[in-house]
Enzyme design. Structure first.
Site, mmCIF file in Angstrom:
data_model
loop_
_atom_site.group_PDB
_atom_site.id
_atom_site.type_symbol
_atom_site.label_atom_id
_atom_site.label_comp_id
_atom_site.label_asym_id
_atom_site.label_seq_id
_atom_site.Cartn_x
_atom_site.Cartn_y
_atom_site.Cartn_z
ATOM 1 N N LYS A 32 -11.018 3.546 7.832
ATOM 2 C CA LYS A 32 -10.568 4.144 6.547
ATOM 3 C C LYS A 32 -10.513 2.873 5.294
ATOM 4 O O LYS A 32 -10.967 3.031 4.434
ATOM 5 C CB LYS A 32 -9.304 4.897 6.658
ATOM 6 N N SER A 33 -9.946 1.980 5.796
ATOM 7 C CA SER A 33 -9.785 0.690 4.943
ATOM 8 C C SER A 33 -11.155 0.264 4.611
ATOM 9 O O SER A 33 -11.586 -0.093 3.300
ATOM 10 C CB SER A 33 -9.095 -0.421 5.569
ATOM 11 N N ARG A 37 -13.074 0.650 0.570
ATOM 12 C CA ARG A 37 -13.684 -0.847 -0.171
ATOM 13 C C ARG A 37 -15.142 -0.867 -0.422
ATOM 14 O O ARG A 37 -15.676 -1.187 -1.445
ATOM 15 C CB ARG A 37 -13.228 -1.894 0.696
ATOM 16 N N GLY A 105 -2.471 6.320 -0.321
ATOM 17 C CA GLY A 105 -1.892 5.152 -1.081
ATOM 18 C C GLY A 105 -2.976 4.068 -1.167
ATOM 19 O O GLY A 105 -3.049 3.290 -2.441
ATOM 20 N N ARG A 133 5.902 7.433 -2.829
ATOM 21 C CA ARG A 133 5.979 5.948 -2.382
ATOM 22 C C ARG A 133 5.959 4.931 -3.409
ATOM 23 O O ARG A 133 5.828 5.077 -4.585
ATOM 24 C CB ARG A 133 4.512 6.063 -1.799
ATOM 25 N N GLN A 180 -2.715 -4.044 0.744
ATOM 26 C CA GLN A 180 -2.935 -3.133 -0.635
ATOM 27 C C GLN A 180 -2.751 -3.989 -1.820
ATOM 28 O O GLN A 180 -3.288 -3.942 -2.999
ATOM 29 C CB GLN A 180 -2.465 -1.765 -0.527
ATOM 30 N N ASP A 331 -0.091 0.238 11.038
ATOM 31 C CA ASP A 331 -0.394 1.759 11.099
ATOM 32 C C ASP A 331 -0.107 2.632 12.663
ATOM 33 O O ASP A 331 -0.226 3.735 12.833
ATOM 34 C CB ASP A 331 -1.614 2.130 10.593
ATOM 35 N N LYS A 358 5.777 4.436 4.281
ATOM 36 C CA LYS A 358 4.309 4.970 4.583
ATOM 37 C C LYS A 358 4.232 6.296 4.106
ATOM 38 O O LYS A 358 5.084 6.991 3.441
ATOM 39 C CB LYS A 358 4.071 4.726 5.869
ATOM 40 N N ARG A 362 8.359 6.681 8.615
ATOM 41 C CA ARG A 362 7.935 6.857 10.049
ATOM 42 C C ARG A 362 8.839 6.474 11.197
ATOM 43 O O ARG A 362 8.692 6.748 12.068
ATOM 44 C CB ARG A 362 6.581 5.916 10.099
#
Ligand code: S3P
Length: 448
Positions: A32-33, A37, A105, A133, A180, A331, A358, A362
């Site tokens: 995902k990250s 990008r 996010g 958030r 982030q 995560d 998050k 969590r």
């Protein structure tokens, strides 16, 4: 039934113990990250980039939609390869409507950075989870660079940003360990004259640094006298288009990994998983618990290390996490808590304040769900203490409330596989943000 149609099953959903161990070889969706990008940097390059293995989850699609709304051309061909025609650094256009970030996010914070040095005004909106958030961690450094913000109370979404041209380069020491926030400042620095610098006392995932260097940005990483990472980027960069192959997401692989460890008799292999050491904290923690995890066929894919992971059912012992290692598995704590709930002895998790901001809180949400399914848990301000069963299945029950948090849903689905009565989850839809095909993959591992 296809994976997609299984995921479309109405919630609530119940996950039960399979009759036998999990087996087979599977792959998880793209990281995902890295996917966010890859789209963002490609959109700023001059020319056409290609991205293979992009995560086609809702979060990444929110990023794609926002970039399209600002002038980048983004298409997927029949073979599943994404083509992005970039507009050049500083070339994104004023969006006509609010940018809907959904649950993401990463989309929100990285795009805020990217747009902070553009001559435009953008409004960011999101779902109920994202709207709770904190965004102050990003608006603060970007304000120092000259961007202006109006936000909902508490510095939250909805939020409108007026970018600064030219923006002012800053040297910014991160007050929280956050990739982030680091990335937001570096991305703002891309279209800022001079050198923008981020000082990172605790290392966080370094995908932005690696990939920006790959696109041709002038970027350096050094250590200061205290061992903090100092990342410098020269602005007014010209980015060259790239061909990117996205590795499998270690944060998604975490779910089948723990499932195979705790379901007796399991032996599975997950191919092509990203092994960047800023992301492998869970594997180290599980190995310290006694997990039989082997990394096979280690190789490099597009500037990121990758391996296949063989996991066999294991007798797990309790563990205490090392707080400086938190960013390398930030995560993965929800699923680590499930492993601890089945381990022998008392596990202590500390230094997890960031988990409270998050997609859900969590710590609180996992504590509530674990208690609901029969685990013995004590919540502390910065973590959890979990008394494991020593391998005895959990009671089960539910419905567990997931609070629009994909990782809560998937963690309890895995817990259901080692429960007497199954675990019911109130809402499986959030899983589509990061792991389309999750339910199908769990089913495939149960087919003999
Ligand atoms: C991410 C960084 C982490 C992580 C998130 C993805 C990224 O957030 O939790 O899922 O892609 O940079 P923080 O920077 O808030 O720790």
């Amino acid at each position: 039934m296809t994976a997609a149609s299984i995921d479309a099953l109405p919630s609530p959903a119940t996950f039960r113990a399979p009759g036998a161990g999990l087996s087979g070889t599977v792959a998880v969706p793209g990281d995902k990250s890295i996917s966010h990008r890859a789209l963002m940097f490609s959109a700023l390059a001059v020319g056409r980039s290609r991205v293979e293995g992009l995560l086609e989850g809702e979060d990444v699609l929110s990023t794609a939609a926002a970039l399209r709304a600002m002038g980048a051309k983004i298409e997927r061909d029949e073979a599943g390869v994404w083509r992005i025609d970039g507009v050049g650094v500083g070339g994104l256009l004023q969006p006509e409507t609010a940018l809907d970030m959904g649950n993401s996010g990463t989309s929100t914070r990285l795009l805020m950075g990217l747009l902070a040095s553009h001559d435009l005004t953008a409004t960011f909106i999101g779902d109920a989870s994202l709207s709770k958030r904190p965004m102050g961690r990003v608006t603060e450094p970007l304000s120092l660079m000259g961007a202006e913000f109006t936000t909902a109370p508490g510095g939250r979404l909805p939020l409108t940003m007026r970018g600064a041209v030219p923006a002012v380069p800053i040297e910014y020491r991160l007050p929280v360990a956050s990739a982030q926030v680091k990335s937001a400042v570096l991305l703002a620095g891309l279209n800022t004259p001079g050198i923008t610098r981020v000082i990172e006392p605790e290392a966080t995932r370094d995908h932005s640094e690696r990939m920006l260097a790959g696109f041709g940005a002038e970027l350096s990483v050094e250590r200061d006298a205290d061992g903090a990472r100092v990342i410098s980027i020269r602005g007014e960069a010209e980015l060259r288009p790239q061909h990117i192959v996205v590795p499998g997401d270690p944060s998604s692989a975490a779910f089948p990994i723990v499932a195979a460890l705790i379901v007796p008799g399991s032996d599975i292999t997950i191919t092509g998983v990203g092994m960047n050491e800023t992301r492998t904290g869970l594997i180290k923690l599980l190995q310290a618990m006694g997990a039989r995890i082997e990394l096979l066929n280690a190789r490099d894919a597009g500037g990121e290390p990758v391996a296949d992971i063989r996991v066999r059912a294991s007798t797990l012992n309790a563990v205490e996490n090392d707080p400086p290692e938190v960013p390398s598995m930030v995560d993965e704590f929800p699923i680590a808590f499930i492993a601890a709930a089945l381990a022998k002895g008392r596990s202590v998790f500390r230094g997890l304040e960031e988990l409270r901001v998050k997609e859900s809180d969590r710590i609180a949400v996992m504590a509530a769900g674990l208690r609901q399914i029969g685990a013995i848990v004590e919540e502390t301000p910065d973590g959890l203490i979990i008394e494991g069963t020593g391998g005895e299945p959990l009671e089960g029950g539910g419905p567990v409330a997931t609070h629009l948090d994909h990782r809560i849903a998937m963690s309890f689905a895995v817990a259901g596989l080692v429960s007497y009565h199954g675990v019911t989850i109130d809402d499986m839809r959030p899983v589509a943000t990061s792991f389309p095909g999750f339910v199908g993959l769990l089913e495939a591992l149960q087919q003999k």
